[in-house]
Design a protein around this motif. Structure first.
Motif, PDB file in Angstrom:
ATOM      1  N   UNK A  18     -12.896   2.180  -1.700  1.00 23.83           N
ATOM      2  CA  UNK A  18     -12.559   1.172  -2.706  1.00 23.83           C
ATOM      3  C   UNK A  18     -11.083   1.099  -3.061  1.00 23.83           C
ATOM      4  N   UNK A  19     -10.222   1.765  -2.269  1.00 21.66           N
ATOM      5  CA  UNK A  19      -8.776   1.668  -2.538  1.00 21.66           C
ATOM      6  C   UNK A  19      -8.181   0.777  -1.458  1.00 21.66           C
ATOM      7  N   UNK A  20      -7.513  -0.308  -1.890  1.00 24.73           N
ATOM      8  CA  UNK A  20      -7.045  -1.222  -0.851  1.00 24.73           C
ATOM      9  C   UNK A  20      -5.792  -0.705  -0.138  1.00 24.73           C
ATOM     10  N   UNK A  21      -5.659  -1.119   1.113  1.00 19.41           N
ATOM     11  CA  UNK A  21      -4.472  -0.778   1.917  1.00 19.41           C
ATOM     12  C   UNK A  21      -3.410  -1.800   1.541  1.00 19.41           C
ATOM     13  N   UNK A  22      -2.168  -1.656   2.014  1.00 18.83           N
ATOM     14  CA  UNK A  22      -1.310  -2.794   1.709  1.00 18.83           C
ATOM     15  C   UNK A  22      -1.062  -3.736   2.852  1.00 18.83           C
ATOM     16  N   UNK A  23      -1.222  -3.292   4.082  1.00 23.79           N
ATOM     17  CA  UNK A  23      -1.025  -4.238   5.203  1.00 23.79           C
ATOM     18  C   UNK A  23      -2.081  -5.339   5.176  1.00 23.79           C
ATOM     19  N   UNK A  24      -3.290  -4.978   4.676  1.00 25.63           N
ATOM     20  CA  UNK A  24      -4.363  -5.961   4.695  1.00 25.63           C
ATOM     21  C   UNK A  24      -4.219  -6.999   3.586  1.00 25.63           C
ATOM     22  N   UNK A  25      -3.218  -6.819   2.708  1.00 29.53           N
ATOM     23  CA  UNK A  25      -3.014  -7.856   1.686  1.00 29.53           C
ATOM     24  C   UNK A  25      -1.579  -8.371   1.779  1.00 29.53           C
ATOM     25  N   UNK A  26      -1.179  -8.670   2.990  1.00 27.29           N
ATOM     26  CA  UNK A  26       0.123  -9.291   3.255  1.00 27.29           C
ATOM     27  C   UNK A  26       1.316  -8.495   2.754  1.00 27.29           C
ATOM     28  N   UNK A  27       1.241  -7.177   2.934  1.00 27.00           N
ATOM     29  CA  UNK A  27       2.389  -6.372   2.554  1.00 27.00           C
ATOM     30  C   UNK A  27       2.521  -6.156   1.053  1.00 27.00           C
ATOM     31  N   UNK A  28       1.558  -6.640   0.296  1.00 21.58           N
ATOM     32  CA  UNK A  28       1.601  -6.404  -1.150  1.00 21.58           C
ATOM     33  C   UNK A  28       0.716  -5.199  -1.446  1.00 21.58           C
ATOM     34  N   UNK A  29       1.027  -4.489  -2.496  1.00 19.82           N
ATOM     35  CA  UNK A  29       0.178  -3.369  -2.877  1.00 19.82           C
ATOM     36  C   UNK A  29      -0.393  -3.716  -4.237  1.00 19.82           C
ATOM     37  N   UNK A  30      -1.699  -4.073  -4.245  1.00 23.10           N
ATOM     38  CA  UNK A  30      -2.367  -4.510  -5.478  1.00 23.10           C
ATOM     39  C   UNK A  30      -1.545  -5.589  -6.187  1.00 23.10           C
ATOM     40  N   UNK A  31      -1.097  -6.554  -5.387  1.00 22.75           N
ATOM     41  CA  UNK A  31      -0.362  -7.728  -5.894  1.00 22.75           C
ATOM     42  C   UNK A  31       1.079  -7.464  -6.337  1.00 22.75           C
ATOM     43  N   UNK A  32       1.596  -6.296  -6.055  1.00 17.61           N
ATOM     44  CA  UNK A  32       3.011  -6.028  -6.358  1.00 17.61           C
ATOM     45  C   UNK A  32       3.795  -6.006  -5.052  1.00 17.61           C
ATOM     46  N   UNK A  33       5.042  -6.428  -5.133  1.00 18.53           N
ATOM     47  CA  UNK A  33       5.926  -6.240  -3.990  1.00 18.53           C
ATOM     48  C   UNK A  33       6.374  -4.792  -3.992  1.00 18.53           C
TER      49      UNK A  33
END
Ligand SMILES: NC(=O)c1ccc[n+]([C@@H]2O[C@H](COP(=O)([O-])OP(=O)(O)OC[C@H]3O[C@@H](n4cnc5c(N)ncnc54)[C@H](O)[C@@H]3O)[C@@H](O)[C@H]2O)c1
Length: 235
Positions: A18-33
Motif C-alpha cells: 500500500x505504499x506507492x512508488x514514485x516512478x509509477x506516478x510520473x516522478x511525483x511522490x504522493x503528489x509532491x515534486x
C-alpha cells in the motif's frame, strides 16, 4: 556453508503493502515534486513542509504491513545467507523478520541531526510525528534519517562489499534510475546468478545475463520459491 543471496529492493516491493512508488506516478511522490521535499535545498527553504511530508510518509508506513515478498526473503534465511540492500526508507523488511538489512537511503522510523556535522547517530522516533521543536543534543532540529537527492550515500561501501561475494542477486521493485544505488548491479562477480522481478521488466536497463520475471513482487514468490528450492527444503 550457506550460499549467499543479496536482494536489491526498491519502492516496488512495498507497492502491494500500500505504499506507492514514485516512478509509477510520473516522478511525483504522493503528489509532491521531489525537489520540494527530498533535497537539502528543500529543507533549507521550507523545513516545515519537508517535516510534514515525511511525517505523513511515516504515518503511512506504520499503518501498513509487510507482504508475501518481504516475508519470503525472511524465509530464505533458513537456507541461505541473505543480505537485503534496500533503497526503501520503510521498515517492512525488518518487520517481516529479515535480520540483515542495509538501508541505502535511510530509515524513516529514525531521526538524525539537521546540523552541519553529519554524524552516523540515529534516534528512533516514538510515534509518527517529528516536530521542528524536537532538537538533537547539538541544538539543531531533528530531521528524518533519509538520504536526500544530492546527498552522499554512506552505506554504499558496505553494499558494494556485500555484493562482491554474492552467489545470487535478486533485483526487485526498482526502476534502476536512482544513482549510485542503481550502479550496484555491476559489483557482483561473473559467477553470480542474477534475477530481476518487476512487472515492467522489459523497460529496465539490464542485459540478458539476468533471468527476468515480469511479475509483481507478490506474484513472483511461488516462482522464486521454486527457483531456490524452498518448497522442497526443510529448515
Ligand atoms: N517504500 C519506500 O520506502 C519508498 C516509496 C517511494 C519512493 N521511495 C524512494 O524513492 C526512490 C525510488 O527509486 P526506486 O527504484 O526504489 O523506485 P521507483 O519508484 O523508481 O521504481 C519502482 C519500480 O517498481 C516497479 N513496481 C511497481 N509495482 C511493483 C510491484 N507490485 N512489484 C514489483 N515491482 C513493482 C515499477 O515498475 C518500477 O520499475 C528510492 O530511492 C526510495 O528511497 C521509497
Amino acid at each position: 556453508m550457506k550460499k549467499k543471496i543479496v536482494v536489491l529492493s526498491g519502492a516496488g516491493i512495498s507497492a502491494e503493502s500500500g505504499i506507492s512508488t514514485f516512478r509509477d506516478s510520473n516522478g511525483l511522490w504522493e503528489n509532491y515534486r521531489i525537489e520540494e521535499v527530498a533535497t537539502p535545498e528543500a529543507w533549507n527553504t521550507n523545513p516545515e513542509l519537508v517535516q510534514r511530508f515525511y511525517n505523513l510518509r511515516r504515518k503511512q508506513v506504520m499503518e501498513v504491513f509487510p507482504n508475501a515478498a518481504h516475508v519470503f526473503f525472511r524465509e530464505l534465511e533458513s537456507h541461505y545467507n541473505v543480505v537485503v540492500v534496500t533503497q526503501n526508507i520503510d521498515d517492512l523488511h525488518e518487520r517481516a523478520g529479515s535480520s540483515n538489512v542495509i538501508h541505502l537511503h535511510g530509515n524513516i522510523r529514525y531521526a538524525k541531526s539537521s546540523g552541519p556535522k553529519q554524524e552516523a547517530k540515529y534516534y528512533p522516533i516514538e510515534g509518527w510525528e517529528l516536530s521542528m521543536n524536537d532538537l538533537c543534543d547539538d541544538g539543531y532540529p531533528l530531521r528524518p534519517h533519509v538520504v536526500w537527492f544530492g546527498e552522499s550515500v554512506p552505506e554504499m561501501e558496505r553494499a558494494v562489499e556485500t555484493l562482491s561475494d554474492a552467489d545470487y542477486l535478486i533485483v526487485i521493485g526498482t526502476s534502476l534510475n536512482v544513482y549510485p544505488a542503481a550502479g550496484l548491479i555491476h559489483y557482483v562477480s561473473n559467477s553470480c546468478e542474477k534475477l530481476i522481478v518487476d512487472p515492467k521488466v522489459s523497460e529496465l536497463p539490464v542485459d540478458s545475463s539476468f533471468t527476468s520475471l515480469a511479475k509483481s513482487a507478490v506474484e513472483s514468490v511461488p516462482e522464486l520459491k521454486k527457483f531456490f528450492g524452498i518448497d522442497s527444503l526443510r529448515s
